[in-house]
Design a protein around this motif. Structure first.
Motif, short mmCIF file in Angstrom:
data_model
loop_
_atom_site.label_atom_id
_atom_site.label_comp_id
_atom_site.label_asym_id
_atom_site.label_seq_id
_atom_site.Cartn_x
_atom_site.Cartn_y
_atom_site.Cartn_z
N ALA A 209 0.84 -1.19 0.00
CA ALA A 209 0.00 0.00 0.00
C ALA A 209 0.88 1.24 0.00
CB ALA A 209 -0.92 0.00 1.22
N ASN A 210 0.26 2.40 -0.27
CA ASN A 210 0.93 3.69 -0.27
C ASN A 210 0.42 4.49 0.92
OD1 ASN A 210 1.34 6.61 -0.87
ND2 ASN A 210 2.21 5.84 -2.78
N THR A 211 1.32 5.20 1.60
CA THR A 211 0.91 5.99 2.77
C THR A 211 -0.14 7.02 2.43
OG1 THR A 211 2.79 7.46 2.38
CG2 THR A 211 3.09 5.69 4.00
N ASN A 212 -0.21 7.45 1.16
CA ASN A 212 -1.18 8.45 0.73
C ASN A 212 -2.39 7.85 0.05
OD1 ASN A 212 1.29 9.94 1.24
ND2 ASN A 212 0.27 11.70 0.33
N GLY A 213 -2.52 6.53 0.15
CA GLY A 213 -3.68 5.89 -0.46
C GLY A 213 -3.50 5.72 -1.96
N THR A 214 -4.57 5.93 -2.70
CA THR A 214 -4.54 5.80 -4.15
C THR A 214 -5.21 7.02 -4.78
OG1 THR A 214 -6.65 4.59 -4.17
CG2 THR A 214 -4.62 3.28 -4.05
N GLY A 215 -4.96 7.20 -6.08
CA GLY A 215 -5.59 8.30 -6.79
C GLY A 215 -4.61 9.06 -7.65
N THR A 216 -5.09 10.13 -8.26
CA THR A 216 -4.28 10.95 -9.15
C THR A 216 -3.12 11.60 -8.38
OG1 THR A 216 -6.22 11.43 -10.48
CG2 THR A 216 -4.31 12.87 -10.77
N GLY A 217 -1.92 11.51 -8.95
CA GLY A 217 -0.76 12.13 -8.34
C GLY A 217 -0.13 11.31 -7.22
#
Length: 577
Positions: A209-217
């Motif tokens: 996973a990414n600490t900033n979640g998912t989505g644009t950018g």
């Protein structure tokens, strides 16, 4: 016998250059780049070879770098004895377009490196074919193969505009939510003893996973679990068969997962693989926190254990720790045993997670061992896995003064890292132990930049002393001729110019005792086994090239001889060269 990859052509002997090319077939070289020749032969087949092209600095490349900054190397898991590999110039290609590039590397773009090579020294295959990476390649009358194109694994230039950092997450279950982890374990069923079995077990229990979640950018996260599993099996000395299966290991072993985000951020997590345990009631049973554990299993400590989180530079609470474990004589007996504890891997000077092995041996000499990770430092720290070829010094930094503390961490240690790296001179350092500590290690050993060299077994051809980095003898041990020794990476030079192989932490042997030196005979020569007896009927002709090993021996007749071949004794007079 394993051999280092030898580069045959004069141009290739210096460097394997990764250079951009124009659309035409003429290569345009902007700059040479240093290359490390890695690996060696694990087998000496007579009619086949395996060559692998690796990009060695993909993690350090950034947007705007020239293609000439890409560094690559060729490793040879197998190659016929006496063969050499001659590479041409290598080129960087855009993966999707499959076209060579002369432009600067671009963030978000995926590339591969390609290089064409020939294999020389294939005299036994002259006029026949050799199978290279599974394909038949013609060999001419001079023992030189046709051209072979090698392609590296793909790599993507990080896009620094994307945000977030990768981490590993244990998936949610019916009785607990998903949780971020830096370590964990998986159990293998008896029918899953394979690379795929481990991969499936890890992916079944964990996800990235990414600490900033998912989505644009937001950066996406990649993890090449199969690559990490194969590396772990190799490091554990477990032989993987052609179908990916292996024999059940005797004990558990760690897999270091390397997580990489498309913005270049990296992290690691260590998953312990517990091989399938078939109950053997003749072995001791070790108990902790209400659970019984068989040989080779890994234990997770309770969060509130009084003996975990040892203070940096403090003492392990061995009394409380050892009181938490009990052992029974066997699975069929309730009589108790006193377990023993191995704390040798715990470094209380550096915050981190360290393995402690608990063992119990019964009267039948049957021993069970289990392992748990003991934490040095405070709860909630971020841990990084050390990747190195030897000891990594711990430094004290005050202002711009860097002082060696004489404390070291080792490859595989999980140490606590705090804040962003600092730069002093031409090096960057990562802070360890605490947020206000003045203790540091070089960042490259904990940020994924440094890639440890592969361990390769080689045969010692001449009795060899062991030396340290200052070319001083280490102990009195001598490696015997024709014995095997594990070496790390390619031959390197000590400060005095001596060419050596590293065989351990600050331990080296002279490369000439392993690879030898090719010399040209200036006279016809017999091959001897003693000062008075010939080894065979051979006559080595003037002008022939012969590989000799180590320093000459002086026989009782006062004449000096070079050792050649083996394991039968074979010598040629020094005067014949």
């Amino acid at each position: 016998m394993k051999k280092n990859l030898r580069i045959a052509s004069a141009a290739a002997a210096a460097l394997l250059a990764v250079a951009p090319v124009a659309a035409s077939t003429v290569s345009t070289v902007l700059a040479d780049t240093t290359v490390t020749v890695e690996g060696g032969t694990q087998t000496n087949p007579t009619t086949s070879a395996e060559l692998i092209l690796n990009v060695t600095n993909a993690a350090t490349l950034v947007d705007g770098d020239t293609p000439a900054k890409v560094a690559a190397s060729i490793s040879t898991p197998s190659i016929p004895a006496g063969a050499t590999v001659a590479p041409a110039k290598a080129q960087v290609y855009v993966l999707d377009a499959n076209t060579a590039t002369t432009d600067k590397l671009t963030a978000g773009t995926t590339y591969v490196v390609k290089v064409k090579v020939n294999i020389t020294g294939l005299t036994s295959l002259a006029g026949k074919t050799i199978k290279v990476n599974g394909k038949d390649v013609a060999v001419n009358a001079q023992g030189i193969s046709g051209e072979i194109e090698l392609t590296s694994a793909s790599f993507t230039i990080p896009d620094k505009s994307l945000v977030g950092a990768p981490f590993l997450m244990e998936k949610a279950t019916s009785d607990k939510p998903a949780v971020a982890v830096t370590s964990g374990s998986v159990d293998l069923a008896a029918n899953a003893l394979s690379v795929d079995g481990i991969v499936n077990a890890i992916k079944g229990k964990y996800e990235v996973a990414n600490t900033n979640g998912t989505g644009t950018g937001i950066a996406t996260v990649d993890w090449n679990v199969e690559k990490d599993v194969r590396a772990a099996l190799k490091a554990a000395g477990i032989t993987v068969k052609a179908d990916g299966s292996f024999t059940k290991p005797a004990t558990a072993f760690p897999v270091t997962l390397n997580l990489t985000a498309t913005n270049g951020a990296t992290s690691t997590a260590v998953i312990t693989v517990n091989p399938a345990a078939v109950a053997d009631t003749s072995y001791p049973v070790i108990s902790y926190n209400g659970g019984n554990f068989n040989n080779g299993q890994t234990i997770t400590l309770k969060d509130n254990e009084s003996f975990d989180y040892v203070p940096v530079n403090g003492d392990i609470n061995k009394t409380a720790l050892e009181a938490a474990f009990t052992a029974k004589v066997s699975g069929a007996s309730s009589a108790t045993l006193k377990p023993t504890f191995d704390y040798s891997k715990v470094n209380t000077k550096v915050a981190g997670k360290y393995p402690v092995v608990v063992s119990a041996t019964n009267a039948n000499k049957k021993t069970s061992k289990v392992t748990f990770m003991l934490t040095v430092g405070v709860k909630g720290a971020s841990y990084k896995t050390v990747q190195s070829d030897g000891d990594v010094p711990v430094y004290e930094i005050n202002g711009n003064t860097v002082t060696d503390t004489k404390t070291v961490v080792k490859n595989g240690d999980q140490i606590a890292v705090f804040g962003n790296p600092i730069t002093v001179g031409d090096k960057t350092y990562a802070r360890i132990n605490s947020a206000d500590s003045n203790k540091y290690v070089e960042s490259k050993y904990v940020d994924g930049t440094f890639k440890p060299a592969n361990k390769v077994a080689k045969k010692v051809m001449h009795n060899a002393y062991i030396y340290d980095k200052d070319h001083k003898r280490v102990g009195t041990k001598t490696l015997a001729a024709y014995s095997n020794v594990n070496v790390y990476g390619a031959a390197t030079k000590l400060a005095d110019g001596s060419l050596v192989y590293q065989i351990g932490d600050n331990q080296y042997v002279m490369a000439d005792n392993i690879d030898g030196t090719v010399r040209t005979l200036t006279h016809n020569a017999y091959v001897y086994k003693t000062s008075t007896k010939r080894a065979d009927r051979r006559v080595l002709r003037k002008g022939a090239k012969v590989t000799t090993y180590g320093t000459p021996y002086k026989f009782k007749n006062g004449v000096s001889y070079y050792r050649i071949g083996g394991p039968a004794k074979q010598y040629v007079k020094v005067a014949n060269f």
